[in-house]
Structure formats: structure tokens, C-alpha cells
Design an enzyme around this catalytic site. Structure first.
Site, PDB file in Angstrom:
ATOM      1  N   GLU A  75       0.509  -1.253   0.012  1.00 30.07           N
ATOM      2  CA  GLU A  75      -0.221   0.026   0.024  1.00 30.07           C
ATOM      3  C   GLU A  75       0.660   0.881   0.181  1.00 30.07           C
ATOM      4  O   GLU A  75       0.363   2.490  -0.682  1.00 30.07           O
ATOM      5  CB  GLU A  75      -0.972   0.200   1.075  1.00 30.07           C
ATOM      6  CG  GLU A  75      -1.754  -1.255   1.432  1.00 30.07           C
ATOM      7  CD  GLU A  75      -1.120  -2.728   1.614  1.00 30.07           C
ATOM      8  OE1 GLU A  75       0.209  -2.900   1.779  1.00 30.07           O
ATOM      9  OE2 GLU A  75      -1.986  -3.169   2.591  1.00 30.07           O
ATOM     10  N   CYS A 115      -0.005   1.312   7.224  1.00 28.41           N
ATOM     11  CA  CYS A 115      -0.492   2.089   5.927  1.00 28.41           C
ATOM     12  C   CYS A 115      -1.539   2.939   6.324  1.00 28.41           C
ATOM     13  O   CYS A 115      -1.833   3.483   5.018  1.00 28.41           O
ATOM     14  CB  CYS A 115      -0.267   0.529   5.580  1.00 28.41           C
ATOM     15  SG  CYS A 115       1.174   0.275   4.738  1.00 28.41           S
TER      16      CYS A 115
HETATM   17  N1  THU Z   1       1.970  -6.128   4.172  1.00 32.33           N
HETATM   18  C1  THU Z   1       1.710  -5.923   3.122  1.00 32.33           C
HETATM   19  O1  THU Z   1       2.036  -5.477   1.998  1.00 32.33           O
HETATM   20  N2  THU Z   1       1.293  -4.785   4.215  1.00 32.33           N
HETATM   21  C2  THU Z   1      -0.069  -4.723   4.835  1.00 32.33           C
HETATM   22  O2  THU Z   1      -0.754  -4.068   4.776  1.00 32.33           O
HETATM   23  C3  THU Z   1       0.232  -5.831   5.688  1.00 32.33           C
HETATM   24  C4  THU Z   1       1.905  -6.592   5.455  1.00 32.33           C
HETATM   25  C5  THU Z   1       3.141  -7.312   3.933  1.00 32.33           C
HETATM   26  C6  THU Z   1       5.147  -6.658   4.801  1.00 32.33           C
HETATM   27  C7  THU Z   1       4.786  -8.232   4.623  1.00 32.33           C
HETATM   28  O3  THU Z   1       6.421  -7.745   2.965  1.00 32.33           O
HETATM   29  C8  THU Z   1       4.223  -8.943   4.076  1.00 32.33           C
HETATM   30  O4  THU Z   1       3.156  -8.170   3.998  1.00 32.33           O
HETATM   31  C9  THU Z   1       4.301 -10.032   5.254  1.00 32.33           C
HETATM   32  O5  THU Z   1       3.601  -9.086   6.735  1.00 32.33           O
END
Ligand code: THU
Length: 160
Positions: A75, A115
Site C-alpha cells: 500500500e 499503511c
Molecule cells: N504487508 C503488506 O504489504 N501490507 C500490509 O498491509 C500488511 C503486510 C506485507 C509486509 C510483509 O512483506 C508481508 O506482508 C508479511 O507481513
């Protein structure tokens, strides 16, 4: 003393097929964006797609790092792409999805707290709500009308 109600409202769809054409297409872009996720550590591929007011769709995916905290969520990758490459464009909505090679993600994957806080900054700046849609790899989709509804008692520049 007065009781405070923290409930926020949204829509729950059984399946992305129930979405409007615009929302469905945006979710498809988010799904496509998971392909560019660099997530060798978590094996959790997140995709985000942002629809701008002019119709452009900007995507992002999570990018991890061997030094774990140096990675970044999908995000924030997407919203900072908008902030840096389309600074004058208003954001209409963002779609988020995720899949994992460990299991089938069948619950809607809401954006993490950092985020939400980051997206709130841009929503407040543009003085127009940003709709948020999120789902797992399969199953239900949640849709809320604004970032504000995901962050009660949020912190913003008015405190500074
Ligand atoms: N992650 C995201 O990209 N967005 C979120 O809102 C939650 C978590 C990613 C971070 C990490 O690369 C993986 O998901 C596991 O936490």
C-alpha cells in the site's frame, strides 16, 4: 461520562464477482500487482492498486529485505508512487489483496496500521475520501468509504 461507540460501517461482499465493474477491475489490477511482490521471507504476496480521479491506475507490491525492517508494504509503495509521480491527482480508491505460498488466504486482508496512517495523510490533504477495498486470495471483500473509518481517534497534523 458518556459511552463512545467505535463501530465503523462498511460493505461485505461474498465474492469479488459482486463488485461494481470499476471495483472489480481495480481488484484485478491489485491481483496482478502481487506478481511483482518481492517476498522471499514471508512468502506473503500483497498487491495494491490505486484508482486516480483521471482514471489512471497505479499499483504497488510488498518489497522485502534480508534486513527485515527495511522492507515495505504494498500500500505504501503504491501511495508513494502516486505522491511522487502524480502529486496533483486525487485518489478515488485503493484495492488490496494478498496470497501466500503457505496457505490459501481466505479472509479479507486489511491494511496494517502504518499503511492506514500513511494513507490517512493523503486523504486529509486531498479533502476527499478514499474508498478502500480489501480481500484475501479468495472469498469475501470488504469495502469502506474512507480511510478515516479504519482509524478511529487518529493522529494528524492538527495536533502539531
Ligand atoms: N504487508 C503488506 O504489504 N501490507 C500490509 O498491509 C500488511 C503486510 C506485507 C509486509 C510483509 O512483506 C508481508 O506482508 C508479511 O507481513
Amino acid at each position: 461520562m458518556k459511552k463512545i461507540n467505535l463501530s465503523s460501517s462498511g460493505l461485505l461482499y461474498n465474492d469479488m464477482k459482486e463488485l461494481s465493474e470499476e471495483d472489480y477491475k481495480l481488484m484485478e489490477s491489485a491481483i496482478e500487482a502481487t506478481q511483482d511482490s518481492y517476498s522471499p521471507y514471508s512468502k506473503f504476496k500483497v498487491g495494491a492498486a490505486i484508482l486516480l480521479k483521471d482514471g489512471n491506475v497505479i499499483t504497488g507490491s510488498n518489497q522485502e529485505n534480508a534486513a527485515y525492517p527495511s522492507g515495505m508494504c504494498a500500500e505504501r509503495v503504491a501511495i508513494w508512487k502516486v505522491a511522487t509521480s502524480y502529486p496533483n491527482q486525487k485518489i478515488k480508491k485503493i484495492a488490496i489483496t494478498a496470497k501466500s505460498s503457505n496457505k490459501t488466504v481466505d479472509k479479507p486482508v486489511g491494511p496494517c496500521g502504518a499503511c492506514r496512517q500513511t494513507m490517512l495523510e493523503y486523504e486529509l490533504n486531498q479533502q476527499a475520501p478514499v474508498e478502500v477495498l480489501f480481500m484475501g486470495e479468495v472469498g469475501k471483500v470488504v469495502k469502506v468509504e474512507s480511510i478515516t473509518s479504519l482509524l478511529p481517534f487518529s493522529f494528524d497534523s492538527s495536533y502539531l
